[in-house]
Scaffold this motif. Structure first.
Motif, PDB file in Angstrom:
ATOM      1  N   VAL A 189      38.011  42.986  38.945  1.00  0.00           N
ATOM      2  CA  VAL A 189      37.609  44.216  39.642  1.00  0.00           C
ATOM      3  C   VAL A 189      37.371  45.323  38.613  1.00  0.00           C
ATOM      4  O   VAL A 189      38.312  45.854  38.022  1.00  0.00           O
ATOM      5  CB  VAL A 189      38.672  44.627  40.677  1.00  0.00           C
ATOM      6  N   LYS A 199      35.761  48.309  38.983  1.00  0.00           N
ATOM      7  CA  LYS A 199      35.496  49.672  39.470  1.00  0.00           C
ATOM      8  C   LYS A 199      36.077  50.711  38.513  1.00  0.00           C
ATOM      9  O   LYS A 199      37.191  50.517  38.010  1.00  0.00           O
ATOM     10  CB  LYS A 199      36.082  49.858  40.869  1.00  0.00           C
ATOM     11  N   MET A 259      39.072  38.453  54.202  1.00  0.00           N
ATOM     12  CA  MET A 259      39.612  39.270  53.125  1.00  0.00           C
ATOM     13  C   MET A 259      40.614  40.260  53.719  1.00  0.00           C
ATOM     14  O   MET A 259      40.459  40.706  54.862  1.00  0.00           O
ATOM     15  CB  MET A 259      38.463  40.024  52.452  1.00  0.00           C
ATOM     16  N   SER A 283      46.515  42.761  41.441  1.00  0.00           N
ATOM     17  CA  SER A 283      47.367  42.680  40.245  1.00  0.00           C
ATOM     18  C   SER A 283      48.845  42.518  40.597  1.00  0.00           C
ATOM     19  O   SER A 283      49.568  41.756  39.959  1.00  0.00           O
ATOM     20  CB  SER A 283      47.194  43.942  39.386  1.00  0.00           C
ATOM     21  N   VAL A 323      41.479  41.129  40.881  1.00  0.00           N
ATOM     22  CA  VAL A 323      42.405  41.742  39.926  1.00  0.00           C
ATOM     23  C   VAL A 323      41.683  42.759  39.047  1.00  0.00           C
ATOM     24  O   VAL A 323      40.720  42.416  38.341  1.00  0.00           O
ATOM     25  CB  VAL A 323      43.057  40.657  39.051  1.00  0.00           C
ATOM     26  N   GLY A 324      42.152  44.013  39.118  1.00  0.00           N
ATOM     27  CA  GLY A 324      41.577  45.077  38.303  1.00  0.00           C
ATOM     28  C   GLY A 324      42.495  45.505  37.181  1.00  0.00           C
ATOM     29  O   GLY A 324      42.268  45.211  36.009  1.00  0.00           O
ATOM     30  N   ARG A 337      43.538  52.793  36.103  1.00  0.00           N
ATOM     31  CA  ARG A 337      42.356  53.604  36.362  1.00  0.00           C
ATOM     32  C   ARG A 337      42.706  55.072  36.371  1.00  0.00           C
ATOM     33  O   ARG A 337      43.762  55.452  36.799  1.00  0.00           O
ATOM     34  CB  ARG A 337      41.744  53.189  37.714  1.00  0.00           C
TER      35      ARG A 337
HETATM   36  C1  PLP Z   1      40.905  48.125  43.374  1.00  0.00           C
HETATM   37  C2  PLP Z   1      40.939  46.931  44.248  1.00  0.00           C
HETATM   38  C3  PLP Z   1      41.480  45.707  43.806  1.00  0.00           C
HETATM   39  C4  PLP Z   1      42.158  45.547  42.462  1.00  0.00           C
HETATM   40  O1  PLP Z   1      43.396  46.190  42.478  1.00  0.00           O
HETATM   41  P1  PLP Z   1      44.372  46.149  41.203  1.00  0.00           P
HETATM   42  O2  PLP Z   1      45.677  46.566  41.760  1.00  0.00           O
HETATM   43  O3  PLP Z   1      43.812  47.098  40.202  1.00  0.00           O
HETATM   44  O4  PLP Z   1      44.383  44.737  40.711  1.00  0.00           O
HETATM   45  C5  PLP Z   1      41.409  44.619  44.653  1.00  0.00           C
HETATM   46  N1  PLP Z   1      40.829  44.703  45.874  1.00  0.00           N
HETATM   47  C6  PLP Z   1      40.309  45.846  46.335  1.00  0.00           C
HETATM   48  C7  PLP Z   1      39.695  45.875  47.676  1.00  0.00           C
HETATM   49  C8  PLP Z   1      40.358  46.999  45.540  1.00  0.00           C
HETATM   50  O5  PLP Z   1      39.848  48.137  46.025  1.00  0.00           O
END
Ligand code: PLP
Length: 230
Positions: A34, A36, A165, A206, A222-223, A230
């Motif tokens: 992820v 973003k 989802m 995450s 996973v972001g 962020r």
């Molecule tokens: C930002 C986001 C993620 C990733 O979240 P992290 O906690 O940074 O891993 C996953 N799914 C959605 C829908 C998000 O908006």
């Protein structure tokens, strides 16, 4: 800290360990990175480390990145995981490979009508509100079967309904984290018992990917654990 490549490797190892615990094949779980709020260069770095699937939340931001990384097509795959308004469906239908956040028939109909015929079908998931708060997006579980049947009946050469989802409320321990993921899996199983053939559970981030893998996640999003805070 470490580089994006090494943090991605750590996440892959977490997925592999969770799969072993669950008695699952780690290959049945796709890591969606992820990206973003991170620049195109960060995506390029992850791509160089072997990452192919990327998730974005904000349509405008994503379109700029997709454009900047057009040279990575067709190997790179773009997934929209954030809210989608009807005035953005045309651009999304032309630029993305997957949309995880469909929660109304009208959005799915527009995507089907606007998917360019020369592209492969757009892959869709329905976002379900498993935490039950009125403020959250996602279809209510009680309304899911009718929505799923209606979306599955749209032209398959334009869109294919793949699964469900969810973005559950954060919870501290793994047992509490598992409950909403289990609920999503049971909703998918019920739809399949009713005649659909869905193969995708997009769940786990995450902080809770182990719980999601334990309950059958096939895509974890996973972001932070890859790109940083962020
Ligand atoms: C930002 C986001 C993620 C990733 O979240 P992290 O906690 O940074 O891993 C996953 N799914 C959605 C829908 C998000 O908006």
């Amino acid at each position: 800290m470490g580089s994006i490549g090494s943090k991605r490797q750590e996440v892959k190892q977490r997925i592999a360990a969770a799969a072993v615990t669950a008695g699952r094949d780690a290959k049945s779980i796709t890591l969606l990175a992820v990206s973003k709020t991170f620049p195109a260069d960060a995506v390029r770095e992850a791509f160089a480390a072997g990452q192919r699937e990327f998730g974005e939340n904000y349509v405008q931001e994503a379109l700029a990145k997709i454009d900047a990384l057009a040279d990575l097509r067709p190997r790179i795959e773009w997934h929209l995981i954030g809210p989608l308004q009807s005035n953005k469906t045309r651009a999304v239908a032309a630029a993305f490979d997957w949309v995880h956040s469909v929660d109304r028939l009208k959005i799915a109909e527009r995507l089907a009508g606007q998917r360019p015929p020369e592209l492969p079908p757009l892959q869709l998931c329905l976002q379900v509100n498993v935490s039950g708060e009125a403020s959250k997006s996602g279809v209510a579980p009680a309304e899911l079967p009718a929505l799923a049947q209606a979306v599955a009946a749209l032209p398959r050469e334009r869109i294919v309904l793949r699964g469900l989802m969810a973005i559950p409320e954060p919870a501290a321990d793994v047992e509490a984290q598992r409950a909403p993921h289990r609920a999503l899996r049971e909703l998918l199983e019920a739809l399949n018992a009713g005649g659909l053939a869905l193969d995708t559970l997009s769940m786990g981030m995450s902080a809770d990917l182990e719980a999601a893998v334990a309950e059958g996640a096939t895509i974890v999003r996973v972001g932070t654990a890859i790109f940083g805070t962020r």
